[in-house]
Write a protein that holds these residues in place. Structure first.
Motif, PDB file in Angstrom:
ATOM      1  N   GLY A 148      39.711   5.109  17.548  1.00  0.00           N
ATOM      2  CA  GLY A 148      38.869   4.737  18.658  1.00  0.00           C
ATOM      3  C   GLY A 148      38.712   6.155  19.521  1.00  0.00           C
ATOM      4  N   PRO A 149      37.796   6.025  20.502  1.00  0.00           N
ATOM      5  CA  PRO A 149      37.622   7.169  21.532  1.00  0.00           C
ATOM      6  C   PRO A 149      39.018   7.611  22.270  1.00  0.00           C
ATOM      7  N   ILE A 150      39.514   8.886  22.317  1.00  0.00           N
ATOM      8  CA  ILE A 150      40.655   9.010  23.141  1.00  0.00           C
ATOM      9  C   ILE A 150      40.265  10.122  24.320  1.00  0.00           C
ATOM     10  N   GLU A 151      40.204   9.311  25.466  1.00  0.00           N
ATOM     11  CA  GLU A 151      39.958   9.819  26.622  1.00  0.00           C
ATOM     12  C   GLU A 151      40.617   9.719  27.875  1.00  0.00           C
ATOM     13  N   PRO A 152      40.590  10.323  28.838  1.00  0.00           N
ATOM     14  CA  PRO A 152      41.241   9.886  30.073  1.00  0.00           C
ATOM     15  C   PRO A 152      41.238   8.391  30.572  1.00  0.00           C
ATOM     16  N   ALA A 153      42.410   7.775  30.775  1.00  0.00           N
ATOM     17  CA  ALA A 153      42.218   6.430  31.142  1.00  0.00           C
ATOM     18  C   ALA A 153      41.116   5.769  32.181  1.00  0.00           C
ATOM     19  N   ARG A 154      40.508   4.965  31.435  1.00  0.00           N
ATOM     20  CA  ARG A 154      39.331   4.426  32.498  1.00  0.00           C
ATOM     21  C   ARG A 154      39.482   2.862  32.820  1.00  0.00           C
ATOM     22  N   PHE A 155      39.340   2.573  34.008  1.00  0.00           N
ATOM     23  CA  PHE A 155      39.359   1.184  34.400  1.00  0.00           C
ATOM     24  C   PHE A 155      38.285   0.745  35.243  1.00  0.00           C
ATOM     25  N   ALA A 156      37.961  -0.646  35.331  1.00  0.00           N
ATOM     26  CA  ALA A 156      36.844  -1.147  35.957  1.00  0.00           C
ATOM     27  C   ALA A 156      37.156  -2.099  37.064  1.00  0.00           C
ATOM     28  N   VAL A 157      36.370  -2.060  37.979  1.00  0.00           N
ATOM     29  CA  VAL A 157      36.553  -3.027  39.135  1.00  0.00           C
ATOM     30  C   VAL A 157      36.402  -4.279  38.611  1.00  0.00           C
ATOM     31  N   ASN A 158      37.151  -5.273  39.230  1.00  0.00           N
ATOM     32  CA  ASN A 158      37.179  -6.685  38.746  1.00  0.00           C
ATOM     33  C   ASN A 158      37.341  -7.525  40.115  1.00  0.00           C
ATOM     34  N   ASP A 159      37.829  -8.756  40.034  1.00  0.00           N
ATOM     35  CA  ASP A 159      38.009  -9.610  40.985  1.00  0.00           C
ATOM     36  C   ASP A 159      39.162  -9.179  41.836  1.00  0.00           C
ATOM     37  N   ARG A 160      40.170  -8.723  41.327  1.00  0.00           N
ATOM     38  CA  ARG A 160      41.239  -8.046  42.087  1.00  0.00           C
ATOM     39  C   ARG A 160      41.309  -6.639  42.326  1.00  0.00           C
ATOM     40  N   LEU A 161      40.515  -5.909  41.536  1.00  0.00           N
ATOM     41  CA  LEU A 161      40.598  -4.391  41.934  1.00  0.00           C
ATOM     42  C   LEU A 161      39.296  -3.777  42.360  1.00  0.00           C
ATOM     43  N   LYS A 162      39.267  -3.327  43.618  1.00  0.00           N
ATOM     44  CA  LYS A 162      37.842  -2.709  44.170  1.00  0.00           C
ATOM     45  C   LYS A 162      38.179  -1.404  44.516  1.00  0.00           C
ATOM     46  N   VAL A 163      37.115  -0.832  44.866  1.00  0.00           N
ATOM     47  CA  VAL A 163      37.277   0.494  45.445  1.00  0.00           C
ATOM     48  C   VAL A 163      36.554   0.475  46.943  1.00  0.00           C
ATOM     49  N   GLY A 221      53.672   9.111  32.019  1.00  0.00           N
ATOM     50  CA  GLY A 221      52.614   9.947  31.448  1.00  0.00           C
ATOM     51  C   GLY A 221      53.083  11.121  30.712  1.00  0.00           C
ATOM     52  N   ASP A 222      52.449  12.418  30.922  1.00  0.00           N
ATOM     53  CA  ASP A 222      52.824  13.709  30.038  1.00  0.00           C
ATOM     54  C   ASP A 222      54.101  14.150  30.458  1.00  0.00           C
ATOM     55  N   ALA A 223      54.650  13.838  31.580  1.00  0.00           N
ATOM     56  CA  ALA A 223      56.058  14.416  32.026  1.00  0.00           C
ATOM     57  C   ALA A 223      57.128  13.872  30.745  1.00  0.00           C
ATOM     58  N   PHE A 224      56.828  12.761  30.296  1.00  0.00           N
ATOM     59  CA  PHE A 224      57.738  11.999  29.112  1.00  0.00           C
ATOM     60  C   PHE A 224      57.191  12.208  27.834  1.00  0.00           C
ATOM     61  N   ALA A 225      55.561  11.946  27.835  1.00  0.00           N
ATOM     62  CA  ALA A 225      55.002  12.077  26.333  1.00  0.00           C
ATOM     63  C   ALA A 225      55.021  13.501  25.723  1.00  0.00           C
ATOM     64  N   ARG A 226      54.932  14.527  26.581  1.00  0.00           N
ATOM     65  CA  ARG A 226      54.931  15.703  25.894  1.00  0.00           C
ATOM     66  C   ARG A 226      56.229  16.103  25.382  1.00  0.00           C
ATOM     67  N   LYS A 237      47.837  12.080  24.002  1.00  0.00           N
ATOM     68  CA  LYS A 237      47.750  10.930  23.234  1.00  0.00           C
ATOM     69  C   LYS A 237      47.375  10.923  21.682  1.00  0.00           C
ATOM     70  N   ARG A 238      46.578  11.948  21.500  1.00  0.00           N
ATOM     71  CA  ARG A 238      45.729  12.252  20.355  1.00  0.00           C
ATOM     72  C   ARG A 238      47.232  12.774  19.295  1.00  0.00           C
ATOM     73  N   GLY A 239      47.887  13.664  19.868  1.00  0.00           N
ATOM     74  CA  GLY A 239      48.914  14.052  19.032  1.00  0.00           C
ATOM     75  C   GLY A 239      50.034  13.019  18.564  1.00  0.00           C
ATOM     76  N   LEU A 240      50.324  11.979  19.828  1.00  0.00           N
ATOM     77  CA  LEU A 240      51.149  10.969  19.320  1.00  0.00           C
ATOM     78  C   LEU A 240      50.517   9.923  18.387  1.00  0.00           C
ATOM     79  N   LEU A 241      49.282   9.751  18.369  1.00  0.00           N
ATOM     80  CA  LEU A 241      48.591   8.643  17.339  1.00  0.00           C
ATOM     81  C   LEU A 241      48.766   9.512  16.145  1.00  0.00           C
ATOM     82  N   ALA A 242      48.676  10.833  16.191  1.00  0.00           N
ATOM     83  CA  ALA A 242      48.706  11.450  14.664  1.00  0.00           C
ATOM     84  C   ALA A 242      49.861  10.964  13.962  1.00  0.00           C
ATOM     85  N   HIS A 243      50.970  10.973  14.675  1.00  0.00           N
ATOM     86  CA  HIS A 243      52.392  10.556  14.275  1.00  0.00           C
ATOM     87  C   HIS A 243      52.646   9.074  14.173  1.00  0.00           C
TER      88      HIS A 243
END
Length: 525
Positions: free
Chosen positions: A334-349, A264-269, A302-308
């Motif tokens: 593409g859109p640069i947003e916080p990571a989004r994930f979706a429920v699927n066969d293995r991942l539930k809430v 995450g940002d702890a390394f990316a920044r 993310k936006r800053g890294l992709l610029a480079h």
């Protein structure tokens, strides 16, 4: 049931492609044949010292070839490798040795004093054998040592991964080789089974070169390393503690790294700051992907890294030591947003009672991952029962991450429950507020915690680390945050600190930070 074993796969690659580089560490190169031979001789030494299948081998090192040699040697014997945080002091090492029952501890000389103090406290009959890297270690793994003669590795052999999470003493997550091997493959390729690892080699396909910027003693660093070696790829290591952004970019350029793994940002920044300061210093054309897991990775970074690095794909991995879930891609254009994930066969809430959270209901629940997951926590049946539960006949791992589900099935992450703040009867999830604060151009890093408060129960407090030579007023930052989130979520205090003292794996010590925040608030009262 498949029977994948990392040691068996690496043995096969060493026979098929002996001259292929397995490890690059500065000027040092270790081929698969050399890695296998050195691990086999270390295994032989440990076998003659009395190690048997099922015994545990603790490893206390930074990212260096000897770490992987010891890990491999343990697996060759059917022993379970055990990670030791190299920042641990004597008390913590002693706890881990006693909890794991490790019979061997291999460490580098720098960590000798706390290791010796910890080992001395273990009663003589159970005191582990200590092996220090250096001249003596080199004699063990040289050609004069007879390799091990034990049985072939098995998919049932265990790997211990001690994880501290955000609170409490470290817990030893127990993975079967077979389950972890398949889970790592399916992380990026859901619904498929691992192929013959030699097929790509025989077809002449180039394997990936990956650099784990995070420690091997952390799940994120270990998992990318295991995946890379199992595909016949090269792992690039930086054998020093801490994050050195210049050294990382130097290694990416020198060794043609294609996949860089961070937390995450702890390394990316810091990595982004190095590119901003010297944008033309490195040729990073080999890089294809940066993967992150474990800590928030903000859109601004993310936006800053992709610029480079416009041709690089940014991958957010959702997972924990207790279970690998899924990942999300971000690309230039593409859109640069916080990571989004979706429920699927293995991942539930699911709710704490085990009921599925309905999309669009605004109900909060816990992430639950099925499929290949660990057996549980070593020596802790209560925590195992609390984390690994059966729902509708399917076994799930529920590490404690809260989330809600949008109407389209997208998961909205809220953060680890142990870090949740209860203020005036409202629940505040720190990661949501941290994302807002990190979007301010003067904020380098931040952690949000709850501090005891007579009126509210807990007060939302943010500890903030600003960018060098950037000044920021508390009222200005509170106003910025208030304009982007609900009033009860806005920190009542924003405290500026020189460092958040994150671990080598980028994780925050919430106990330490809560105490620091409480002390600073009390001083200002």
């Amino acid at each position: 049931m498949s029977e994948w074993s990392f040691a068996a796969v690496w043995d096969a690659i060493a026979r098929e492609a002996p001259e292929r580089d397995a490890i690059a560490c500065g000027d040092r190169r270790v081929t698969f044949a050399q890695l296998e031979a050195r691990a086999a001789r270390l295994a032989g030494y440990l076998e003659r010292a009395g190690m048997n299948p099922g015994d545990r081998v603790a490893i206390d090192m930074v990212n260096r070839p000897e770490y992987l040699e010891t890990f491999y040697a343990a697996l060759k014997l059917g022993c379970a490798p055990v990670n030791v945080n190299y920042r641990y002091g004597p008390e913590e090492i002693h706890y881990l040795l006693e909890d794991s029952g490790a019979r061997v501890l291999v460490h580098e000389p720098e960590f000798g004093p706390p290791v010796r103090m910890a080992v001395h406290r273990v009663p003589e009959p159970w005191r582990p054998l200590v092996v220090e890297t250096g001249d003596g270690y080199e004699q063990i793994v040289s050609g004069s040592t007879r390799p091990a003669t034990t049985r072939a590795p098995s998919g049932d052999d265990l790997i211990f991964l001690y994880t501290g999470g955000t609170t409490g003493m470290p817990k030893g997550v127990m993975w079967r080789n077979d389950d972890l091997y398949v889970a790592l493959w399916q992380m990026a390729r859901p619904g498929t089974e691992p192929p013959d690892p030699l097929a790509a080699i025989r077809a002449g396909k180039r394997a990936a070169t990956a650099l784990p910027a995070c420690p091997l003693m952390h799940g994120t660093g270990l998992f990318i390393t295991l995946s890379t070696l199992s595909g016949g790829g090269t792992v690039v290591l930086i054998d020093r503690p801490g994050l050195d952004a210049v050294a990382i970019w130097d290694a990416v350029e020198r060794d043609g790294v294609q996949v860089l793994t961070i937390v995450g940002d702890a390394f990316a920044r810091p990595l982004l700051a190095a590119l901003d300061e010297e944008p033309k210093r490195w040729d990073l054309g080999s890089l294809r992907a940066i993967t992150s897991s474990g800590v928030t990775w903000s859109p601004e970074t993310k936006r800053g890294l992709l610029a480079h690095l416009p041709g690089v794909t940014l991958l957010d991995s959702l997972g924990a030591s207790e279970g690998l879930m899924t990942r999300n891609e971000t690309k230039s254009g593409g859109p640069i947003e916080p990571a989004r994930f979706a429920v699927n066969d293995r991942l539930k809430v699911v709710t704490p009672e085990g009921r599925l959270v309905e999309p669009g209901s605004d109900e909060k629940g816990l992430l639950a991952v099925g499929g290949r997951i660990p057996l549980g926590y070593h020596n802790d049946p209560d925590k195992t029962a609390a984390t690994f539960k059966e729902i509708d006949g399917v076994r799930y791992s529920i590490p404690g991450d809260w989330a809600s589900v949008d109407p389209d099935g997208t998961i909205r992450l809220l953060g680890r429950g142990s870090a949740c703040i209860n203020t005036g009867g409202e629940k505040v999830y720190p990661e949501e507020i941290e994302l807002v604060l990190r979007s301010h151009p003067a904020v380098f890093d931040c952690i949000v915690v709850g501090v005891p408060d007579e009126r509210l129960g807990e007060m939302v407090v943010a500890l903030v680390e600003t960018l060098p030579e950037r000044e920021l007023d508390e009222a200005e930052l509170r106003s910025y945050c208030r304009s982007r989130t609900a009033g009860y979520k806005t920190p009542k205090r924003l405290l500026f600190v020189p460092s958040l003292q994150r671990s080598a794996a980028g994780k925050a010590d919430y106990k330490l930070l809560r105490a620091m925040a409480a002390e600073l608030v009390a001083e200002d009262a």
